[in-house]
Design an enzyme around this catalytic site. Sequence first.
Site, PDB file in Angstrom:
ATOM      1  N   ASP A 107      63.498  26.596  -8.510  1.00 32.30           N
ATOM      2  CA  ASP A 107      62.616  25.429  -8.449  1.00 32.30           C
ATOM      3  C   ASP A 107      62.404  25.065  -6.975  1.00 32.30           C
ATOM      4  O   ASP A 107      63.015  25.637  -6.069  1.00 32.30           O
ATOM      5  CB  ASP A 107      63.177  24.260  -9.260  1.00 32.30           C
ATOM      6  CG  ASP A 107      62.069  23.269  -9.638  1.00 32.30           C
ATOM      7  OD1 ASP A 107      60.977  23.338  -9.049  1.00 32.30           O
ATOM      8  OD2 ASP A 107      62.296  22.413 -10.511  1.00 32.30           O
TER       9      ASP A 107
HETATM   10  C1  NOJ Z   1      59.386  20.894  -9.062  1.00 32.59           C
HETATM   11  C2  NOJ Z   1      59.442  20.779 -10.551  1.00 32.59           C
HETATM   12  O1  NOJ Z   1      60.766  20.540 -10.970  1.00 32.59           O
HETATM   13  C3  NOJ Z   1      58.905  21.987 -11.277  1.00 32.59           C
HETATM   14  O2  NOJ Z   1      58.836  21.706 -12.642  1.00 32.59           O
HETATM   15  C4  NOJ Z   1      57.585  22.401 -10.741  1.00 32.59           C
HETATM   16  O3  NOJ Z   1      57.092  23.497 -11.449  1.00 32.59           O
HETATM   17  C5  NOJ Z   1      57.745  22.726  -9.270  1.00 32.59           C
HETATM   18  N1  NOJ Z   1      58.189  21.551  -8.557  1.00 32.59           N
HETATM   19  C6  NOJ Z   1      56.464  23.247  -8.632  1.00 32.59           C
HETATM   20  O4  NOJ Z   1      55.552  22.230  -8.511  1.00 32.59           O
END
Ligand code: NOJ
Length: 756
Positions: free
Chosen positions: A279
């Site tokens: 993530d």
């Molecule tokens: C953080 C989030 O937790 C995740 O769900 C998301 O896909 C990513 N950022 C990318 O934006």
Amino acid sequence: MKKITACALGLLFCLGMKSQTNMSTFISDLMSKMTLEEKLGQLNQLTGDDINTGAPSQTKIGKELIAGHVGSVLNVQGVEKIRLLQKMAVEESRLGIPLIVGLDVIHGYETLFPIPIGLSCTWDLKAIEESAHIAAVEASANGIAWTFSPMVDISLDPRWGRMAEGNGEDPYLGSRIAEAMIRGYQGDYSGKDNIMACVKHFALYGAAESGRDYNTVDMSRLRMYNQYFAPYKAAVEAGAGSVMTSFNIVDYVPASANRWLMTDVLRNQWNFDGFVVTDYATITEMQKEGWGIGDVKTVSAKCLKAGVDMDMVSQGFISTLGQSLKDGTISMADIDRACRRVLEAKYKLGLFADPYKYCDAKRSKEVTYCKEHRDIARRITAESFVLLRNEGNILPLDKTKKIALIGPMADNKGDIAGTWSFSAKPEKYKSVYEAMKAYVGKKGTILCTQGCNLLDDAHQQQAVSNGHGLTPVPRVDDAEAKAEALRIAKQADVIVCAMGECAWMSGEGTSRADLQIPAPQRRLLEALKELGKPIVLLNFTGRSTVLTWESQNIPAIMNVWFGSECGDALCDVLFGDTSPSGRLTMSMPYSVGQVPIYYNHLQTGRPVADGEPYRVFASNYIDQPNGPLYPFGYGLTYSTFSYSDVSLSSPEMNSNGSVTATVEVKNTGSREASEVVQLYIRDIEASISRPLMELKGFERITLKPGESRKVNFAITPELLKFYNYDLEYVLEPGDFSIMTGPDCKHVSQAILKVNK
Ligand code: NOJ
């Protein structure tokens, strides 16, 4: 010349011969030409935010791309911009390896469906698949090859704002929805409108302690296997091309560095063959300012070793893995494995054959927010609303009457699309007020005002309604706004309150400790109630909220879940063109004190059935029931249904056999409506404690007044299995309770004896 090598070669390989052998030979050949730096480049994902300024090749990302240091980009929007990036990768980098461009397209691109928790409330797998497909059609026409969806994290705690992005509390329903979304996004990868899915957040992200986002998770392996893992596993088995790690720890190790999770479970037990991305900035966050398990070099090596293939924006892989290789903490095989997986994803998507596959500006114009998509979204949005109360049949409304529409969501276009809707174009769709005015035309009158602030605290209101590219909900003078609301309400025949949460009061980083309708809105609701007129509350939300006072004082309440077509869809339901048909996929508590709350819980040694009076030395609260205010599976329609008792084709079955459970459902009301017939099973006695009931099947049916239908469920061994103490997936013979009904609280049961 050298710059088109990878793609020219890819085209030859891909033309009519998409076999594994071809992919493997093609990638081996390509990798034999790659330097270490170029291989690490494929593992590096950057955010494209800075290409909004300056000539793309002069931006940081442009330079890195040309140097072969980037395998993927996220957060860039606009087909032309993405084409430029792809051009740099393909025509200006040494090997011309195409980029894979990702974005959070989680409930549609420009045509926005209800947020995922709302979509789940349709219990309509065909509709959910259709919504994912439409999202893919629009995203793919706008340069996006990869969506960070579906989020399949089970959440039992509505304080966690990301409940909005998932499918509620149930593993079985969550699994079926995960499969439907993967099918909708990916198809067989061959079409221009098939994009790669990314299952997230692996794993257990929804179990954050206290419902506070990014917080600690601590869970037994049995609970993981029997409750939380199911939807991730189902998504992997449905062929998801990628998996995103979660921010939390699992067994005290951040998920991205957890080898047991990423390799033993995901790869070895579930046979996942796609690639794993962290993530956002997860690697950075593992250092001493965060989880504290090492510096960037140490944690990057740990993540690669654990099974992560791509580093989302931390740039830990690209900046340190070379040195770790020299130091011997990782091997070339570790890097090659990850690089191969990323290249395979690009190959499967057909990007080597046609790197501009997703950059078709003409198609973008044709399909983005087209009428066909909007109509489908309107229908699906209407299906998602959950009618919780309708005392005195206030709904449906008569469109010739005078309606006062009041609340921060009443004439609010910025927020109506919901959380994570970066491609929304508010100028193209209607607010609830605009939709209602258009719907009633000259026949009726809609009076509208905001009536109160969204939140009492100006800073909090600004924080949740700004910073996401939305127009903030205006601050108003409380007394003046209330006076205006009362003034128009007094003139009206019926009051409709559009209240609750704005778009970014749910979603990432939006935990709430108080789950009631925010205080200023509640105060206004109380004042409006005093007028003694019929009131309908449209509860805008991305989670289970606490509606205890409202359920005693407001006769009609409906949960609504955003979406670009929400205004029109609301008119369809409010004025009775269609009957509400959503069902809750999460329990709605009496108070935050009951949280976490979920229907498929274990029994205790001192159980107290829901509804029984308080007993000392038993498992209950002095001041509140154990059960929820509105249970899992619940939702009203404008009609009524009766259920027969469940019957079994045989009271016994062998452990490799099957029986049929049948229930007859009749529409006893005067309108056509849809019902979600639900099957639950309980393993009455087993080697470990088993939940009181678990959803194991459902069917959505539509019946005309007076019509009845028999619904059959095949009870197969698969539905009776669970993970035992040794984590073996077993069926233990014995008695099972087979239950059917309209929700988890109202079921009839039959006992099935399963022999060895
Ligand atoms: C953080 C989030 O937790 C995740 O769900 C998301 O896909 C990513 N950022 C990318 O934006």
